[in-house]
Each structure stands twice: as C-alpha cells, then as structure tokens.
Enzyme design. Structure first.
Site, short mmCIF file in Angstrom:
data_model
loop_
_atom_site.label_atom_id
_atom_site.label_comp_id
_atom_site.label_asym_id
_atom_site.label_seq_id
_atom_site.Cartn_x
_atom_site.Cartn_y
_atom_site.Cartn_z
N LEU B 21 0.85 -1.21 0.00
CA LEU B 21 0.00 0.00 0.00
C LEU B 21 0.89 1.25 0.00
CD1 LEU B 21 -2.94 0.79 0.00
CD2 LEU B 21 -2.95 0.61 2.48
N HIS B 22 1.49 1.51 -1.17
CA HIS B 22 2.39 2.66 -1.27
C HIS B 22 1.62 3.90 -1.72
CE1 HIS B 22 2.75 2.18 -5.71
NE2 HIS B 22 2.57 0.90 -5.43
N ALA B 23 2.34 4.93 -2.13
CA ALA B 23 1.70 6.23 -2.36
C ALA B 23 0.57 6.20 -3.40
CB ALA B 23 2.77 7.25 -2.79
#
Lengths: 160, 107
Positions: B21-23
């Site tokens: 769950l990155h940017a």
C-alpha cells in the site's frame, strides 16, 4: 524498519533547510546534488537518478497533500544503499499535489531495494500525518537540526 | 429521540499487489473514499514481525498520508470500516480497488 535503521538512511548532509529551486524539477535536482556533494553517488550518476525519479513523477505526482511530496525511485540502479534526502522550501513549490497546495517539505527516497521503500514511506507519512510534527520540522533551520529532529521523531513514534 | 447509531459496515480485504500500500494505491483509495459521505477507515488486522505499528491501528481512508503511514505490505489483511448513509457503497468501491490490485500492472 526500526527508527535506527531509517535514520541510517538519512544523513545530516542530506538534510537541506532552505531549498531554492522554483520548479519540481529544479528541487529534485537540488536534492540529488546533495547526494553528489556528499559522495553518496558519483556526479555522472546524477542524471540517471534524476531520470528514474522524474519517470515515476510523470506517472503520478508524489505530492501527497498537506504540503508534502515524496519523489522517489523504488528500485534505483544508481545508489549502492538506500538514501533519503529531506528538503524544506519556505515559499512552497508547485508539485501538482493531489490537494493543489504548494509543497514545503520534500522527502526524496532513492531505494536500492524495493522492499525498503514501503517502510520508509510509512515512517515519513507517520510524521507527515501529524500537523504539529510537520510544523516543528519546518522550524528546523540547519541540516543538523533537521537530522536530529527526524531521528527523535522516528524513535518516539511507532512500536519499534 | 436521537437517531440511533447504526453499526459500521465492515469488510476484510487483503493487499494483493506486490509493492504493498504505497503512495499511488493510497492516493487512489483516498480519492475514491472522498466520493462518499460515509466515514471510512482502514484498520490493520495483522502486521508482519517488527512492523512499526500494532494490529488495530486505524487510518482515515480519505487521507492518503494516513494510509501510507500504515506501511501495509503485500499480503496484509485490513478491515474497511464505514459508517453513514452510503457506507455500503463506499466499502464496495474500496474493496474493488484492493481486489483489482488498484489496476496497477506489475506493481
């Protein structure tokens, strides 16, 4: 990633209290310049890192709101070990942020190993989500003070 | 008589894209959540060893920075919890983003 581990990726010479670039590209260059100046990367590697980071930025802005941007390369071919560069910009720059607000704090992440990117982004976001911490960070006027502030902030929040 | 609070709608999802769950997924989730009036939160159900946050940590789904701060890697289970008139729709829309790996190929 522990507070100590993340702090090791962010050296004092890579904390810039007064960015002067007037565009997103100029600011990213300025941040990369500090990696050259400290010897973390070679001068001839700078354009490649710039390209990696700009390519990601063109896919979607890393201006995540609240005056913060996190330009990054998740799997940089340039850096031997993961580097974090922090810069403060008093006037604010247009990063095409998701909330349209000018960006005052830029965290550049050049990750040697993509596994390291996510926990670093998370630890940066932990500071970013706290308005009081963010304002305090922006009051730090020297590289050493920014570095000390981040190390203390990371060691005081989170379980490890 | 005051209106009785309704129970939140809860749905468990899993981070299915390799990069976690990155940017970008966080931004997509927050933009989608903002399309709804409901209050929507993501809750870490379980965390990997040595994670910087404990299970049960919550993030406002409309705030991408809070979502990134969860640092949820591939395989992490999260609960989407929503309250409000359009909570059901919000949960469904966010769950779809997780199920389709946010439409991010090779991520």
């Amino acid at each position: 990633m522990s507070a100590t581990e993340i702090s090791q990726h962010c050296r004092a010479e890579h904390c810039l209290p007064a960015l002067t670039g007037e565009t997103k590209q100029e600011v990213i260059s300025e941040l990369i310049e500090s990696l050259v100046a400290s010897g973390a990367i070679d001068e001839e590697q700078a354009p490649e890192l710039f390209g990696e980071i700009l390519a990601r930025e063109e896919e979607a802005t890393t201006g995540i709101g609240k005056g913060i941007a996190m330009p990054h390369a998740r799997r940089s071919e340039v850096v031997g070990e993961t580097q974090i560069v922090v810069g403060l910009h008093a006037e604010g720059i247009d990063f095409e942020a998701t909330d349209g607000a000018p960006v005052h704090v830029v965290f550049l992440i050049a990750a040697a190993d993509p596994e390291e990117y996510l926990p670093i982004a998370a630890r940066i976001a932990q500071i970013a989500r706290d308005d009081v911490e963010m304002k305090a960070l922006q009051r730090q006027t020297t590289a050493k003070r920014i570095h000390k502030f981040l190390a203390e902030s990371w060691s005081s929040c989170g379980a490890s | 008589m005051s209106e009785a609070a309704t129970d939140p709608i809860i749905r468990r999802v899993e981070v299915r894209n390799r990069a976690g769950l990155h940017a970008r997924p966080a931004t997509m989730l927050s933009l989608k959540a903002k399309e709804y009036d409901a209050e929507v939160e993501l809750v870490l159900v379980e965390v990997p060893d040595n994670h910087h946050l404990e299970a049960g940590t919550r993030a406002d789904a409309k705030n991408s920075i809070e979502l990134i701060s969860l640092g949820a890697p591939f395989g992490t289970a999260l609960d989407i919890e929503a309250s409000g008139a359009d909570a059901q729709g919000a949960v469904q829309a966010l769950a779809e983003l997780f199920e389709t790996c946010f439409g991010l190929e090779d991520d």
